[in-house]
Design an enzyme around this catalytic site. Structure first.
Site, PDB file in Angstrom:
ATOM      1  N   ARG A 135     -10.591 -11.314   1.462  1.00  9.43           N
ATOM      2  CA  ARG A 135     -11.394 -12.385   0.867  1.00  9.43           C
ATOM      3  C   ARG A 135     -10.660 -13.724   0.911  1.00  9.43           C
ATOM      4  NH1 ARG A 135     -11.611  -8.955  -4.590  1.00  9.43           N
ATOM      5  NH2 ARG A 135     -11.396  -7.330  -3.031  1.00  9.43           N
TER       6      ARG A 135
ATOM      7  N   LYS B 103       0.842  -1.200   0.000  1.00  3.71           N
ATOM      8  CA  LYS B 103       0.000   0.000   0.000  1.00  3.71           C
ATOM      9  C   LYS B 103       0.878   1.253   0.000  1.00  3.71           C
ATOM     10  CE  LYS B 103      -4.006  -1.754   2.560  1.00  3.71           C
ATOM     11  NZ  LYS B 103      -4.998  -1.464   1.519  1.00  3.71           N
TER      12      LYS B 103
HETATM   13  N1  BES Z   1      -8.362  -3.606   4.157  1.00  3.19           N
HETATM   14  C1  BES Z   1      -8.422  -3.167   2.815  1.00  3.19           C
HETATM   15  C2  BES Z   1      -9.686  -2.375   2.511  1.00  3.19           C
HETATM   16  C3  BES Z   1      -9.739  -0.998   3.086  1.00  3.19           C
HETATM   17  C4  BES Z   1      -8.981   0.023   2.559  1.00  3.19           C
HETATM   18  C5  BES Z   1     -10.592  -0.731   4.128  1.00  3.19           C
HETATM   19  C6  BES Z   1      -9.066   1.295   3.106  1.00  3.19           C
HETATM   20  C7  BES Z   1     -10.686   0.530   4.667  1.00  3.19           C
HETATM   21  C8  BES Z   1      -9.910   1.544   4.152  1.00  3.19           C
HETATM   22  C9  BES Z   1      -8.408  -4.362   1.875  1.00  3.19           C
HETATM   23  O1  BES Z   1      -7.637  -5.429   2.289  1.00  3.19           O
HETATM   24  C10 BES Z   1      -7.840  -3.883   0.583  1.00  3.19           C
HETATM   25  O2  BES Z   1      -6.705  -3.528   0.561  1.00  3.19           O
HETATM   26  N2  BES Z   1      -8.645  -3.897  -0.460  1.00  3.19           N
HETATM   27  C11 BES Z   1      -8.230  -3.436  -1.726  1.00  3.19           C
HETATM   28  C12 BES Z   1      -8.782  -4.382  -2.767  1.00  3.19           C
HETATM   29  C13 BES Z   1      -8.240  -4.159  -4.150  1.00  3.19           C
HETATM   30  C14 BES Z   1      -6.775  -4.523  -4.180  1.00  3.19           C
HETATM   31  C15 BES Z   1      -9.016  -5.012  -5.126  1.00  3.19           C
HETATM   32  C16 BES Z   1      -8.800  -2.030  -1.933  1.00  3.19           C
HETATM   33  O3  BES Z   1      -9.922  -1.772  -1.483  1.00  3.19           O
HETATM   34  O4  BES Z   1      -8.095  -1.208  -2.492  1.00  3.19           O
HETATM   35 MN    MN Z   2      -5.616  -5.246   1.699  1.00  2.00          MN
END
Ligand code: BES
Ligand code: MN
Ligand code: ZN
Length: 497
Positions: free
Chosen positions: A353, A279
């Protein structure tokens, strides 16, 4: 904190701070009027002088009102009759608690008339008062060297007529159970990733099991999960020094020997760096909150145990830490899930997931009547619904409607998104049975589509709490959502059975 029902006449109520309402345009509520009569017009005099207008959550503290037993009277603005909704009621409770905390009294009593939402029956009005007053008492200081000063306040009363007291007592018991459930979830959410690890979550669940006879807690370690074929869940923790855990909390409270299980599943990523699909740095600290789904399952189980609901419930937490390292899962890696389906991991940041799918397959062994999973799953859910509503997706209309209704009842709202087959093809992969991402369009829906491949054998709903699990800014911290929704859902199930 002791919450209690008190009876009697408002003017002779013995407390350090009596809280009564003033409606819009400086109209006294019935209890303020009764006080005013006892005080021979002292209160109406002040109110007519313009010191308080009755706007929502306005406050005015009066000392030693003549003819009134209470040491102080806190007047609180109730707003216009058509503004009495859950949101404003919560603001009123918050403002009253701030005023009460500000004068360091030991006891306070709320006189309820006029307070509350127009949708409220008395049970709901009292329960929400307790829940929201309780939430104002939560303080996070676990990791501060200087602890918060203990609060002088140790008793909060609700003034009711004797006829209403029995109902009031139930509302207080349920309200207190919810305060404890929500506080548990907030505390777990707020603890940093170097303390709140998968092992720590497991220890908290074990402790809860020790405190409650009806709750049996089992922890599966990595070897046991590997034996079961949970390679998708395990792939998420590959880059971490922290071992992954599957936490299983079985509450056996049903009187009926044939009662089936209801299952709750929580995403417990104790820190989400994104893994090799790292990230960006900004606000990455907030990914300590990526176990808030797990926290709300543990919080709901806490409330459930305290309410002794006549129900069988299994709470499952899929706990892992998502880190990059030489051992970490890489984009393009293919893993086999417990269900036998293979997954191409195109983005290691779509890890929620991956842990949930194996936990959802594991849930099959409980022959569940319903399964609800809770997860901070997608940033896309924040784009779709902002920070107000939990996203709800389901393969069963009745279950979806029950959860929507529970959310309304508990003032912890969800909103449904579609889970149509049309979206499924976004998960096609040339190399495995499913890809773990579906591209930019409808990210919350394709995440739920992924989960739906593992939930075909039972009635299932998914709650995406990415937008509601924590607050940013000055009040940064875990909110405890959606413990109230889950607990309400379980209470409704127990009442139906
Ligand atoms: N935990 C995150 C989702 C999230 C991000 C929740 C910011 C709250 C605030 C999750 O694991 C994630 O990183 N999801 C990605 C999915 C994408 C790579 C398809 C996202 O939402 O960017
Ligand atoms: Mn994630
Ligand atoms: Zn995540």
């Amino acid at each position: 904190m002791d919450f209690e029902i008190v009876n009697g006449d408002v003017a002779s109520c013995e407390t350090e701070c009596l809280i009564v309402g003033v409606e819009a345009d400086a109209q006294l509520s019935p209890s303020a009027s009764a006080l005013d009569s006892a005080a021979q017009g002292y209160i109406s005099d002040i109110v007519n002088g313009g010191d308080i207008k009755g706007k929502t959550a306005e406050t005015l503290l009066l000392q030693k009102v003549p003819g009134v037993k209470a040491r102080r009277v806190l007047l609180i603005g109730l707003g216009k009759a058509d503004e009495r909704n859950d949101r404003n009621y919560r603001k009123i409770v918050k403002a009253a608690m701030a005023a009460v905390k500000g004068v360091s009294v030991e006891s306070a009593v709320f006189s309820l008339d006029g307070l509350g939402s127009n949708d409220d029956d008395q049970y709901r009005q009292i329960r929400h008062l307790i829940e929201w007053a309780g939430a104002e008492l939560y303080i996070y200081d676990e990791t501060k060297s200087k602890k918060a000063d203990p609060l002088a306040l140790d008793k909060i009363g609700v003034l009711l007529s004797e006829d209403d007291s029995e109902l009031g007592e139930y509302a207080v018991l349920d309200g207190v159970a919810l305060v404890n459930g929500v506080s548990t979830a907030r505390e777990l959410g707020n603890l940093p990733g170097n303390i709140c690890t998968p092992t720590y979550l497991a220890e908290q669940a074990i402790k809860l099991g020790e405190e409650n006879d009806a709750l049996e807690v089992t922890i599966l370690d990595e070897d046991e999960m590997a034996q079961l074929g949970m390679h998708c869940l395990l792939s998420v923790g590959n880059g971490s020094e922290q071992p992954s855990k599957l936490i299983v909390m079985h509450y056996k409270g049903a009187e009926d020997a044939d009662a089936k299980n209801h299952v709750l599943v929580g995403k417990g990523i104790t820190f989400d760096t994104g893994g090799i699909s790292l990230k960006p740095g900004a606000a990455m600290d907030e990914m300590k909150f990526d176990m808030c789904g797990a926290a709300s399952v543990i919080g709901a189980m806490t409330a459930l145990c305290e309410m002794h609901l006549d129900l069988n419930v299994v709470g499952i937490v899929a706990a892992a830490e998502n880190m990059p390292s030489g051992h970490a899962t890489k984009p393009g890696d293919i893993v086999t899930t417990m269900s036998g389906q293979t997954v191409e991991i195109l983005n290691t940041d779509a890890e929620g997931r991956l842990v949930l799918c194996d936990a959802l397959t594991y849930a099959e062994r409980f022959e569940p009547e319903t399964v609800v999973d809770v997860a901070t799953l997608t940033g896309a859910c924040i784009v779709a619904l902002g920070h107000q509503a939990t996203g709800l997706l389901s393969n069963d209309d009745d279950l979806a409607n029950s959860l929507l209704q529970a959310g309304e009842q508990a003032a912890d709202k969800a909103w449904r998104l579609p889970l149509w087959d049309e979206y499924q093809e976004q998960l096609d992969s040339n190399f495995a049975d499913i890809a773990n991402i579906g591209g930019p369009p409808a990210g919350t829906i394709t995440a739920a589509c992924f989960l739906s491949r593992f939930t075909k054998s039972y009635r299932w709903a998914h709650l995406d709490i990415a937008g509601v699990a924590w607050a940013k800014g000055k009040e940064k911290g875990a909110t405890g959502r959606c413990v109230p929704l889950l607990a309400q859902h379980l209470m409704n199930l127990a009442a139906d059975d």
